[in-house]
Design a protein around this motif. Structure first.
Motif, PDB file in Angstrom:
ATOM      1  N   GLY A  29       0.807  -1.210   0.000  1.00  0.00           N
ATOM      2  CA  GLY A  29       0.000   0.000   0.000  1.00  0.00           C
ATOM      3  C   GLY A  29       0.835   1.252   0.000  1.00  0.00           C
ATOM      4  N   CYS A  30       0.170   2.394  -0.006  1.00  0.00           N
ATOM      5  CA  CYS A  30       0.867   3.679  -0.053  1.00  0.00           C
ATOM      6  C   CYS A  30      -0.017   4.734   0.582  1.00  0.00           C
ATOM      7  N   PRO A  31       0.555   5.654   1.337  1.00  0.00           N
ATOM      8  CA  PRO A  31      -0.262   6.584   2.100  1.00  0.00           C
ATOM      9  C   PRO A  31      -0.830   7.741   1.303  1.00  0.00           C
ATOM     10  N   ARG A  32      -1.941   8.295   1.816  1.00  0.00           N
ATOM     11  CA  ARG A  32      -2.473   9.512   1.253  1.00  0.00           C
ATOM     12  C   ARG A  32      -1.421  10.606   1.376  1.00  0.00           C
ATOM     13  N   TYR A  69      -1.891   0.765   5.041  1.00  0.00           N
ATOM     14  CA  TYR A  69      -3.097   1.129   5.772  1.00  0.00           C
ATOM     15  C   TYR A  69      -2.738   1.760   7.118  1.00  0.00           C
ATOM     16  N   ASN A  70      -1.700   1.236   7.750  1.00  0.00           N
ATOM     17  CA  ASN A  70      -1.316   1.774   9.047  1.00  0.00           C
ATOM     18  C   ASN A  70      -0.935   3.247   8.947  1.00  0.00           C
ATOM     19  N   PHE A  71      -0.188   3.590   7.913  1.00  0.00           N
ATOM     20  CA  PHE A  71       0.229   4.979   7.738  1.00  0.00           C
ATOM     21  C   PHE A  71      -0.980   5.895   7.601  1.00  0.00           C
ATOM     22  N   ASN A  72      -1.950   5.470   6.812  1.00  0.00           N
ATOM     23  CA  ASN A  72      -3.155   6.280   6.642  1.00  0.00           C
ATOM     24  C   ASN A  72      -3.920   6.409   7.946  1.00  0.00           C
ATOM     25  N   PRO A 446       3.260  11.657  10.760  1.00  0.00           N
ATOM     26  CA  PRO A 446       1.804  11.533  10.838  1.00  0.00           C
ATOM     27  C   PRO A 446       1.249  11.580  12.250  1.00  0.00           C
ATOM     28  N   MET A 447       2.057  11.192  13.248  1.00  0.00           N
ATOM     29  CA  MET A 447       1.577  11.193  14.629  1.00  0.00           C
ATOM     30  C   MET A 447       1.896  12.501  15.355  1.00  0.00           C
ATOM     31  N   ALA A 448       2.568  13.430  14.689  1.00  0.00           N
ATOM     32  CA  ALA A 448       2.988  14.656  15.368  1.00  0.00           C
ATOM     33  C   ALA A 448       2.826  15.900  14.494  1.00  0.00           C
TER      34      ALA A 448
END
Length: 467
Positions: A29-32, A69-72, A446-448
């Motif tokens: 997969g690949c993130p938005r 999916y995790n990144f998104n 993504p978390m900060a």
């Protein structure tokens, strides 16, 4: 790729490489907002991003076993600090998806339903304007989550409709802001650029202004998370816009990315400079994700940009693809497409095919329209050469504006490129790597995003101080 004349039996070798390497990487997969390639680091390894990053999302940071999916999911969770998501809503959606079995279908269905739910009244008393405003903002986030994976679902033809649902939620949010952003269409070729101009107030006081540039597949709500509140809180204006290959221009107007991003930014600077509430000497430009390539390209030619931030710095988006995919492209269109259709596509795993549909659609209208019919594009050459043309290695030295280049520990899409950009710059420059010790690891932290904005806007304030 260098091919030996007469080597017509190299197909099985290439197919084996694809299945073991690029196919596995693409299937992750690949993130938005990410690179226009697959989520693997630019190496010949078949490792997934999580493996390559050495467990950079430990414990509760792993919402889904699949790293794409995790990144998104982490992007949605991180947006909570800006009001663009709710922790409980995201984690409940994660549990629902994992309980049903993680697939594009369950992901799309769950987040789309959450977006629909938020456009209705909450439990209890009727929603007031403030409640409606931020429920719409969260809905825009969740529709964006669904939109990213819809081409891999059982209803890929709903892509434009899903985009419009997210866009409608975003516009509802904007209309309820106080003051509401100025909406306009800025001339650009035959298709104008939709813009949203956010201001701290309506006093017409000339203020510093930041142009927030999205990446590949990012949505307007991401620009809220990564800049608008931070700008307003500091007394800055903020301009959000859709460029070619993004938002309305891609999903509705069918205009793909252009390598000459200065032709996109220059009319925006013209429009801003004509406003009494903009200080034309203090217009900054930021670029998130793949726009870490687009924004520097624009600043290399648009000299009115007073400060530039690349988040992260990117010189060659094409390197975001696994080498097995990059090797498909040859100087000859027919040869390239024969390799793609006869040797690669027959061996491409379904999940990897879905990723390729998503990653190539911003560069090819036929690829997008075929994907909406559940088909994989047949012309690899045209969009691949468009991605390759985004290289800015030959122009980055032209940039005159002071520049901040961000990098991230565990950067999984453009590893090494931020430092390469920093080294190539001849303008006043700074380099900063955000780390796992701060919870700011991975592409675009993504978390900060709050820490991310603190770093960026502290630098902008220092670089373009009050006059």
């Amino acid at each position: 790729m260098n091919r030996i004349p007469g080597d017509r039996h190299s197909g099985p070798t290439r197919r084996a490489l694809l299945t073991a390497g690029a196919g596995a990487a693409l299937a992750a997969g690949c993130p938005r907002g990410g690179t226009p390639g697959a989520p693997a680091a630019a190496s010949s390894s078949a490792a997934t991003p999580t493996a390559a990053a050495g467990g950079i999302t430990p414990g509760v940071m792993t919402l889904f076993k699949d790293p794409g999916y995790n990144f998104n999911g982490l992007l949605a969770l991180g947006a909570s600090g800006a009001g663009a998501a709710e922790v409980g809503e995201v984690l409940t959606a994660v549990n629902t998806i994992n309980g049903s079995g993680l697939t594009a279908q369950t992901y799309v269905k769950t987040f789309r339903a959450l977006g629909d739910q938020l456009l209705k009244a909450p439990p209890g008393a009727p929603a007031d304007g403030r409640t409606k405003q931020f429920r719409a903002l969260r809905a825009a986030q969740y529709y964006g989550q669904a939109l990213f994976f819809v081409l891999g679902s059982d209803d890929p033809g709903s892509e434009e409709q899903l985009y419009k649902a997210g866009r409608g939620a975003w516009d509802t949010f904007c209309d309820l802001c106080d003051p509401a952003p100025v909406k306009a269409n800025v001339p650009y070729g035959s298709t104008p650029l939709p813009v949203w101009f956010f201001r701290p107030d309506t006093s017409n006081t000339p203020r510093p202004t930041v142009i927030l540039t999205n990446g590949s597949d990012g949505q307007n709500v991401d620009m809220w998370t990564y800049g608008v509140p931070a700008a307003l809180d500091r007394g800055w204006n903020a301009l959000v816009y859709d460029g070619p290959g993004q938002g309305q221009l891609l999903f509705v107007d069918q205009v793909v990315f252009t390598p000459t991003w200065e032709k996109v930014v220059t009319p925006l600077v013209d429009w801003l400079s004509a406003r009494p509430d903009v200080d034309p000497a203090r217009i900054a430009l930021t670029g998130l994700s793949m726009a870490g390539d687009l924004a520097p390209r624009a600043a290399a030619f648009e000299t009115r940009i007073a400060a530039l931030v690349a988040m992260p710095g990117c010189l060659e988006p094409w390197l975001g693809f696994p080498p097995e995919i990059r090797q498909i492209l040859t100087p000859d269109k027919q040869e390239t497409n024969d390799i793609w259709n006869k040797e690669v596509v027959p061996e491409l795993p379904p999940d990897a095919a879905d990723v390729m549909k998503k990653r190539f659609e911003p560069f090819s209208v036929p690829a997008m329209l075929e994907a909406r019919q559940g088909k994989l594009f047949t012309d690899f050459y045209t969009p691949a050469t468009r991605i390759q043309a985004l290289s800015i290695t030959d122009v980055v030295g032209r940039i005159k504006a002071p520049t901040l280049v961000l990098d991230y520990e565990g950067e999984q899409f453009y590893p090494g490129q931020p430092r390469r950009m920093y080294d190539a710059l001849t303008s006043p420059k700074d380099y900063l790597k955000l780390t796992a010790a701060e919870g700011a690891q991975l592409h675009c932290s993504p978390m900060a995003p709050q820490l991310h904005c603190e770093v960026v806007f502290d630098w902008l304030q220092k670089t373009l101080p009050d006059r």
